[in-house]
Enzyme design. Structure first.
Site, PDB file in Angstrom:
ATOM      1  N   GLU A 258       0.886  -1.169   0.000  1.00 35.00           N
ATOM      2  CA  GLU A 258       0.000   0.000   0.000  1.00 35.00           C
ATOM      3  C   GLU A 258       0.918   1.212   0.000  1.00 35.00           C
ATOM      4  O   GLU A 258       1.506   1.555   1.025  1.00 35.00           O
ATOM      5  CB  GLU A 258      -0.880   0.021   1.257  1.00 35.00           C
ATOM      6  CG  GLU A 258      -1.795  -1.181   1.400  1.00 35.00           C
ATOM      7  CD  GLU A 258      -2.924  -1.200   0.374  1.00 35.00           C
ATOM      8  OE1 GLU A 258      -3.082  -0.226  -0.388  1.00 35.00           O
ATOM      9  OE2 GLU A 258      -3.631  -2.221   0.334  1.00 35.00           O
ATOM     10  N   CYS A 292      -2.465   8.682   2.689  1.00 27.90           N
ATOM     11  CA  CYS A 292      -2.225   8.374   1.283  1.00 27.90           C
ATOM     12  C   CYS A 292      -3.509   8.573   0.486  1.00 27.90           C
ATOM     13  O   CYS A 292      -3.469   8.711  -0.728  1.00 27.90           O
ATOM     14  CB  CYS A 292      -1.681   6.968   1.118  1.00 27.90           C
ATOM     15  SG  CYS A 292      -2.641   5.758   2.009  1.00 27.90           S
ATOM     16  N   GLU A 466      -6.476  -4.627   0.984  1.00 25.50           N
ATOM     17  CA  GLU A 466      -6.634  -4.904   2.410  1.00 25.50           C
ATOM     18  C   GLU A 466      -8.077  -4.629   2.804  1.00 25.50           C
ATOM     19  O   GLU A 466      -8.656  -3.638   2.387  1.00 25.50           O
ATOM     20  CB  GLU A 466      -5.690  -4.013   3.234  1.00 25.50           C
ATOM     21  CG  GLU A 466      -4.234  -4.340   2.953  1.00 25.50           C
ATOM     22  CD  GLU A 466      -3.266  -3.647   3.907  1.00 25.50           C
ATOM     23  OE1 GLU A 466      -2.382  -4.316   4.436  1.00 25.50           O
ATOM     24  OE2 GLU A 466      -3.398  -2.431   4.117  1.00 25.50           O
TER      25      GLU A 466
END
Ligand code: ADP
Length: 486
Positions: A258, A292, A466
């Site tokens: 990620e 992010c 995820e």
């Protein structure tokens, strides 16, 4: 003051290996700072290479028994840990605010979000299934089973010190994998507190091993190259992700990455502006923009551009900046001086190229790493902040005219984590969602993260997902048995 001391004192400051807290072999310690003051809160053990290998040995030794544990038992452990997280949410939120800076209310929100990963994967632990099928020619049978991938290395960032841990630990534990986890050096305390909770919830020795270190590269590399780790799950910068992918190639490890984002935020003329401004506040100011998923570039269609800019500016300008423990604070400090320096540099670059400051735009005096909520308009497309993650509370707005033009601009990046789209036209909503190169779309919402949904990016934002039904798959290997039938 004393509540702050109490929550810090309550945390173990050592390494957790094979079910025991133990000192680092280096004898060194790692200071943890309060980003709102720059003062050292406490010191934790600073692991070296030897400690890393001890943690790996423990994870490897525990793998066989853990994989054989009843799925229901694995789920129950997660479920108990979920409850303990909620029971202790106030203390854990304060601890997180102290080491990371975010306002206490947001930290508490993160504890709930983090706990939800454990509840979700407690429910998924008992739903790991397989298949049985007849071969197309009718001659044989296919059996398909799912098994834990094996010992995993989990590396997490500082911006969501609890949730990035539970998002990886939840599925790993549910799947029957043992782990070595390394939290970020800036924010180890939340993970150390979580370790106690998992031990209390009944996680057997060796399943979870926790390393805190100031020297992540040299301590992690021998584990990755060892050959006994079977998977790396990483959340952090694209630069470090690439290093880990290269290291993982050596032993052909499974990887979940990620990485960075550069989220475009599109507002069309037909958008509900109240909804768009609310979404912008969420996508830009949550976690001080240190996410992010943070909106990094605002593209607003000409007809509503001025009004959107005006409304966003008035909302941003009224946010209280300060220490996350203070009443009413919405914007805490950024993580460190480097973070401030980067924001200052990106804003200077944009204004030099013609961007206008509607609010904010200059640093705040005094201790701590504060930057005020900032809105910029007329930001040229080639400004650096259009290409790099700002990771701060700065909203750069530029105007667009057509759908094709804005999609081209939105996709003109090596990243592809999330894109936000605001429109009330259902055809446009679906058309644009399909054309944006991103792993996730926020459609008339500024928040996509949910433990029950698949989180992840495309392009250089990462590999794998995820959360959601798919989240546990990252920790499972598929085995197919060809059955001859006579
Ligand atoms: P950020 O820029 O947000 O701090 P990083 O990618 O540097 O993100 O850090 C994310 C995590 O990766 C942290 O836990 C950090 O300690 C770890 N890390 C940094 N460099 C390395 C490396 N070379 N090998 C393994 N882990 C690393």
């Amino acid at each position: 003051q004393s509540a702050e001391k109490t929550v810090i004192q309550a945390v173990h400051k050592e390494l957790f290996i094979d079910g025991k807290w133990r000192a680092s072999s280096t004898g060194r310690s790692l200071p943890v700072e309060d980003p709102s003051t720059g003062e050292v809160l406490c010191e934790v053990a600073d692991a070296g290479v030897e400690d890393g290998l001890a943690a790996l040995d423990a994870a490897v030794a525990a793998q066989k028994d853990w994989a054989a544990y009843a799925p229901r038992e694995r789920g129950e452990i997660l479920r108990r840990a979920y409850q303990l997280l909620l029971d202790r949410a106030d203390d854990l939120a304060l601890l997180m605010t102290l080491e990371m800076g975010k306002p206490v209310a947001e930290a508490k929100g993160e504890i709930t979000y983090a706990a939800e990963f454990f509840r979700w994967f407690a429910e998924e632990a008992v739903r790991i299934d397989g298949g049985y099928a007849t071969a197309p020619n009718g001659q044989g049978r296919f059996l398909v089973m799912r098994q834990p991938v094996g010992p995993c290395l989990l590396i997490t960032p500082w911006n969501f010190p609890m949730a990035m841990g539970t998002r990886k630990l939840g599925p790993a534990i549910a799947a029957g994998c043992t782990v070595v986890i390394k939290p970020a050096e800036q924010t180890p305390l939340s993970m150390l507190a979580l370790t106690d909770i998992l031990a209390e919830a009944g996680l057997p020795a060796g399943v979870l091993n926790v390393l805190t270190t100031s020297d992540p590269g040299p301590v992690m590399e021998p584990l990755i190259k060892d050959g006994r780790i079977r998977k790396i799950s990483f959340t952090g910068s694209t630069a470090v992700g690439k290093i880990l992918l290269a290291q993982a190639a050596d032993k052909v490890l499974r990887t979940s990455m990620e990485l960075g984002g550069n989220a475009p935020f599109l507002v069309f003329d037909d958008a509900d502006l109240d909804v768009a401004v609310e979404g912008a506040m969420m996508a830009k100011t949550r976690n001080m923009g240190e996410a992010c998923t943070a909106a990094n570039r605002f593209y607003v269609q000409r007809g509503v551009a001025q009004e959107f800019g005006r409304r966003l500016t008035s909302r941003m300008a009224e946010l209280k900046v300060g220490r996350g423990t203070e009443e009413g604070v919405k914007i805490g400090p950024l993580i460190d001086n480097d973070a401030i320096a980067k924001v200052v540099e990106l804003v200077a670059d944009a204004t030099a190229a013609g961007a206008k400051v509607l609010t904010g735009g200059s640093t705040v005096d005094g201790p701590g790493h504060f930057y005020p909520p900032t809105v910029l308009t007329d930001v040229p497309r080639d400004a650096r902040m259009g290409r790099e993650e700002i990771f701060g509370p700065v909203a750069p707005i530029s105007v667009f005219d057509t759908e094709d033009e804005v999609i081209a601009a939105a996709n003109d990046t090596e990243f592809g984590l999330v894109s936000y789209v605001f429109t009330t036209n259902i055809n446009r909503a679906l058309r644009v969602s399909e054309r944006l190169e991103a792993g996730m779309i926020g459609l008339n919402t500024g928040l996509v993260s949910n433990p029950a949904a698949p989180f992840g990016g495309v392009k250089q934002s990462g590999v794998g997902r995820e959360g959601g039904r798919i989240g546990i798959e990252e920790f499972l290997e598929v085995k197919y048995v060809a059955v001859g039938l006579s």
